[in-house]
Design an enzyme around this catalytic site. Structure first.
Site, short mmCIF file in Angstrom:
data_model
loop_
_atom_site.label_atom_id
_atom_site.label_comp_id
_atom_site.label_asym_id
_atom_site.label_seq_id
_atom_site.Cartn_x
_atom_site.Cartn_y
_atom_site.Cartn_z
CG ASP A 1 3.20 -6.32 16.67
OD1 ASP A 1 2.43 -6.83 17.51
OD2 ASP A 1 4.36 -6.74 16.48
CE1 TYR B 1 12.07 -14.41 29.08
CE2 TYR B 1 10.88 -16.28 30.00
CZ TYR B 1 10.89 -15.06 29.35
OH TYR B 1 9.72 -14.50 28.96
CG MET C 1 -2.09 0.83 1.18
SD MET C 1 -1.85 2.50 1.72
CE MET C 1 -1.37 2.29 3.41
C1 LIG Z 1 11.19 -13.32 18.80
C2 LIG Z 1 9.73 -13.07 18.91
C3 LIG Z 1 8.92 -13.99 19.56
C4 LIG Z 1 7.56 -13.75 19.69
N1 LIG Z 1 6.79 -14.68 20.34
C5 LIG Z 1 5.46 -14.48 20.45
C6 LIG Z 1 4.64 -15.49 21.02
O1 LIG Z 1 5.12 -16.55 21.44
N2 LIG Z 1 3.28 -15.27 21.06
C7 LIG Z 1 2.74 -14.10 20.58
O2 LIG Z 1 1.51 -13.96 20.64
N3 LIG Z 1 3.50 -13.15 20.02
C8 LIG Z 1 4.84 -13.30 19.93
N4 LIG Z 1 5.60 -12.37 19.31
C9 LIG Z 1 4.96 -11.16 18.78
C10 LIG Z 1 4.33 -11.42 17.40
O3 LIG Z 1 5.29 -11.91 16.52
C11 LIG Z 1 3.73 -10.13 16.86
O4 LIG Z 1 2.90 -9.55 17.84
C12 LIG Z 1 2.91 -10.41 15.59
O5 LIG Z 1 3.75 -10.80 14.54
C13 LIG Z 1 2.15 -9.16 15.16
O6 LIG Z 1 1.50 -9.43 13.97
P1 LIG Z 1 1.00 -8.26 13.02
O7 LIG Z 1 0.34 -8.94 11.87
O8 LIG Z 1 0.26 -7.25 13.80
O9 LIG Z 1 2.32 -7.51 12.56
P2 LIG Z 1 3.54 -8.05 11.71
O10 LIG Z 1 3.76 -9.50 11.96
O11 LIG Z 1 4.67 -7.12 11.95
O12 LIG Z 1 3.04 -7.92 10.22
C14 LIG Z 1 2.86 -6.68 9.59
C15 LIG Z 1 2.91 -6.95 8.10
O13 LIG Z 1 2.53 -5.80 7.39
C16 LIG Z 1 3.29 -5.73 6.20
N5 LIG Z 1 3.27 -4.34 5.76
C17 LIG Z 1 3.69 -3.23 6.44
N6 LIG Z 1 3.45 -2.12 5.71
C18 LIG Z 1 2.88 -2.54 4.55
C19 LIG Z 1 2.42 -1.83 3.38
N7 LIG Z 1 2.46 -0.50 3.29
N8 LIG Z 1 1.91 -2.56 2.36
C20 LIG Z 1 1.83 -3.92 2.43
N9 LIG Z 1 2.26 -4.63 3.50
C21 LIG Z 1 2.78 -3.93 4.56
C22 LIG Z 1 4.67 -6.20 6.62
O14 LIG Z 1 5.40 -6.69 5.52
C23 LIG Z 1 4.33 -7.30 7.63
O15 LIG Z 1 4.32 -8.58 7.06
C24 LIG Z 1 6.98 -12.58 19.17
C25 LIG Z 1 7.79 -11.66 18.50
C26 LIG Z 1 9.14 -11.90 18.37
C27 LIG Z 1 9.99 -10.88 17.64
#
Ligand SMILES: Cc1cc2nc3c(=O)[nH]c(=O)nc-3n(C[C@H](O)[C@H](O)[C@H](O)COP(=O)(O)OP(=O)(O)OC[C@H]3O[C@@H](n4cnc5c(N)ncnc54)[C@H](O)[C@@H]3O)c2cc1C
Length: 538
Positions: free
Chosen positions: A306, A218, A139
């Protein structure tokens, strides 16, 4: 005229964007998802999947496949503990068994399934339910007006741009959300406290791990603070590193200038031996932060996942809270788009999702400080609440709930204590339908549901009439009717009603209203309640 017209446009096709598309599809609403990456997640990232997320998976027919994939990938009921080094063994246990003491509250269980294994399942189901997903597409810009959102999207391979016109937009574009930036919505909280990394590596870990129920370990020692997560058959794992150096006075930027050699050293320090052959496969750079967006909703745009809240991985909450955002929003968008609810219903997203979001951010931060960051101040730190309260006991207060106590502003409680109070998740009770065991939760999910006690005939009759008057589909059930039985006899008490009472449950499984007895069991009463919670009054 736009190139593409769609009811809901979703920016970001990772965990939360895919969940939103799937859940909208479940309610018969089409969506277009654009995702910058070429496919679903390539890194494991989130894995801990709460019972609430599993209940949502159960609602859309994904529970069994998620459990099966989890069994293939992880030791079931794994624990969360701390070590100085893996070789040295445990120095603290946070959770001995992931499902210990929580099996009674839900028809399902907590599992570990990493994001790269879960997302393809969400994607498949979302597509089956009619969502259009475009990967390698971003987007580029958007504008909103009184009737909808117009966005420009670009295919990253061909460079071709197209315009999209949607009635609503969901920003599931992650922690660095450009949509949020463009709307000038600020994040507020603890900010970024480390530039962290995740090191994906291969090593023959079985002799160290096998026989233990360890899922998240941990590591806290003089060289680093972080955590391991192990997958079966213990030939690969990841090490997340928050800080390096003495944890009392650490270096918070682990990421800048990191080499493979340094990554190898960090893994060796965490394992506690130089003798194990280790191959570094990949390194992911990310920032640990704990912040909440000041606003979740601007006109026709909603922030979810997020994009709305960031938190450290401690507790495994981030992805789960994002799925709950999508779950809260999907049925509201559906009913408003279908003209069955007033637009005010969408304004309940913010008051319902902000308090649990902010609470969960603080809870993840408290766990981060207490488990891994002794250098950070504990002044003003929110006391650690039970995981179960965070995952299942969050409470909603809004116009889409007929509250029984307007002075009650609690954000969470033990879900065993909610007893069907409006604003809380409808409790799980095992019932039978035509001799087959089902959960009360299996009765909810698509429409509003009126569930009456064994002597609640007056309510069910009134409900059929009310649903015709209001013009919405209402699922009506009475214990003892149409093969539905309550062998334990526990349903009325679990929902805080008598045998003649009833409860009205929203499509997201939250109690909207209840009546303790048959007093006032008239169609007008239910009509009024439905009109209220659908925001059709005024
Ligand atoms: C090491 C680690 C371990 C974790 N463990 C856990 C766990 O055990 N349990 C848990 O619940 N959570 C965990 N989390 C947190 C979890 O990974 C995130 O909260 C989750 O990925 C959030 O998902 P999301 O779809 O909101 O965002 P994201 O996963 O960040 O996805 C956002 C997406 O939007 C896309 N995007 C951005 N801007 C644009 C645009 N303009 N056009 C098109 N696409 C776009 C990006 O490419 C991305 O793929 C962990 C995180 C980490 C780093």
């Amino acid at each position: 005229m736009a190139d593409i017209e769609v009811p809901v446009f979703i920016v970001g096709g990772s965990l939360v964007g895919l969940s939103a598309a799937l859940l909208l599809g479940h309610h018969g609403i089409g969506s277009l998802v654009v995702e910058h990456h070429r496919g679903t997640a390539i890194h494991p990232r989130a894995a801990q999947t709460s019972q609430r997320t599993m209940e949502i998976c159960r609602q859309v027919g994904l529970e069994q496949i998620v459990r099966q994939k989890s069994e293939e990938q992880f030791v079931q009921d794994g624990g969360v503990l701390a070590v100085e080094t893996l070789v040295g063994g445990p120095i603290a246990h946070y959770i001995a068994d992931l499902n210990e003491g929580v099996r009674d509250v839900s028809p399902t269980v907590r599992v570990f399934l990493s994001q790269d294994a879960l997302e393809p399942q969400l994607r498949k189901r979302a597509e089956e339910l009619g969502a259009e997903l475009r990967f390698a597409t971003e987007m580029v810009s958007f504008e909103q007006d009184a009737h909808g959102v117009t966005a420009v999207i670009r295919d990253r391979d061909s460079g071709k741009t197209q315009t999209v016109r949607a009635q609503y937009m969901v920003a599931a574009d992650g922690a660095h959300s450009r949509v949020r930036e463009r709307l000038r919505i600020r994040m507020k909280g603890h900010g970024t406290f480390s530039k962290s990394i995740t090191i994906y590596f291969r090593a023959h870990l079985a002799p160290l791990i096998e026989g233990h129920k360890w899922a998240v370990v941990y590591v806290l020692n003089r060289q680093l603070s972080g955590f391991f997560r192990f997958e079966k058959p213990f030939e690969k794992a990841f090490l997340g590193v928050f800080t390096v150096g003495n944890p009392e006075n650490p270096v918070m930027d682990v990421s800048t200038g990191l080499t493979d050699q340094r990554s190898l050293e960090l893994v060796r320090m965490a394992i506690g031996t130089d003798r194990l052959p280790i191959t570094i496969e990949n390194i992911m750079h990310w920032e640990a932060s704990a912040d909440m967006a000041e606003q979740l909703h601007d006109g026709r745009v909603f922030l979810a996942g997020d994009a709305a809240h960031t938190m450290p991985p401690n507790g495994g909450f981030g992805g789960n809270v994002g799925v709950q955002d999508a779950h809260n929003l999907a049925w509201k968008l559906a009913l408003v788009l279908q003209g069955r609810a007033g637009p005010g219903l969408l304004s309940t997203y913010e008051p319902e999702r902000r308090p649990p979001g902010a609470f969960t951010v603080e809870q993840a931060y408290s766990r981060y400080v207490l488990r891994t960051a002794p250098h950070l101040s504990r002044d003003g730190l929110q006391p650690v609440a039970p995981d179960l309260n965070i995952e299942m006991g969050y409470i909603y207060h809004s116009d889409a709930i007929v509250s029984e106590d307007p002075n009650d502003s609690r954000v969470h409680e033990n879900p065993r204590e909610s007893k069907g109070r409006p604003g809380t998740r409808a409790p799980h009770v095992w019932l039978q339908r035509h001799g087959e065991q089902i959960s009360t939760l299996d009765l909810f999910g698509r429409n509003f549901t009126l569930l009456a006690g064994p002597e609640g005939d007056a309510w069910t009759e009134a409900a059929y009439d009310a649903s015709r008057r209001v013009g919405i589909d209402l699922d009506v059930h009475k214990i003892g009717e149409n093969g539905l039985t309550d062998p334990s006899g526990g349903f009325p008490a679990a929902y805080g009603i008598t045998a003649t009472g009833t409860v009205l449950v929203r499509p997201d499984g939250f109690v909207a209203w209840r009546a303790n007895t048959a007093n006032g069991a008239l169609p007008e009463r239910i009509t009024r309640v439905l009109a209220t919670v659908l925001c059709r009054l005024g």
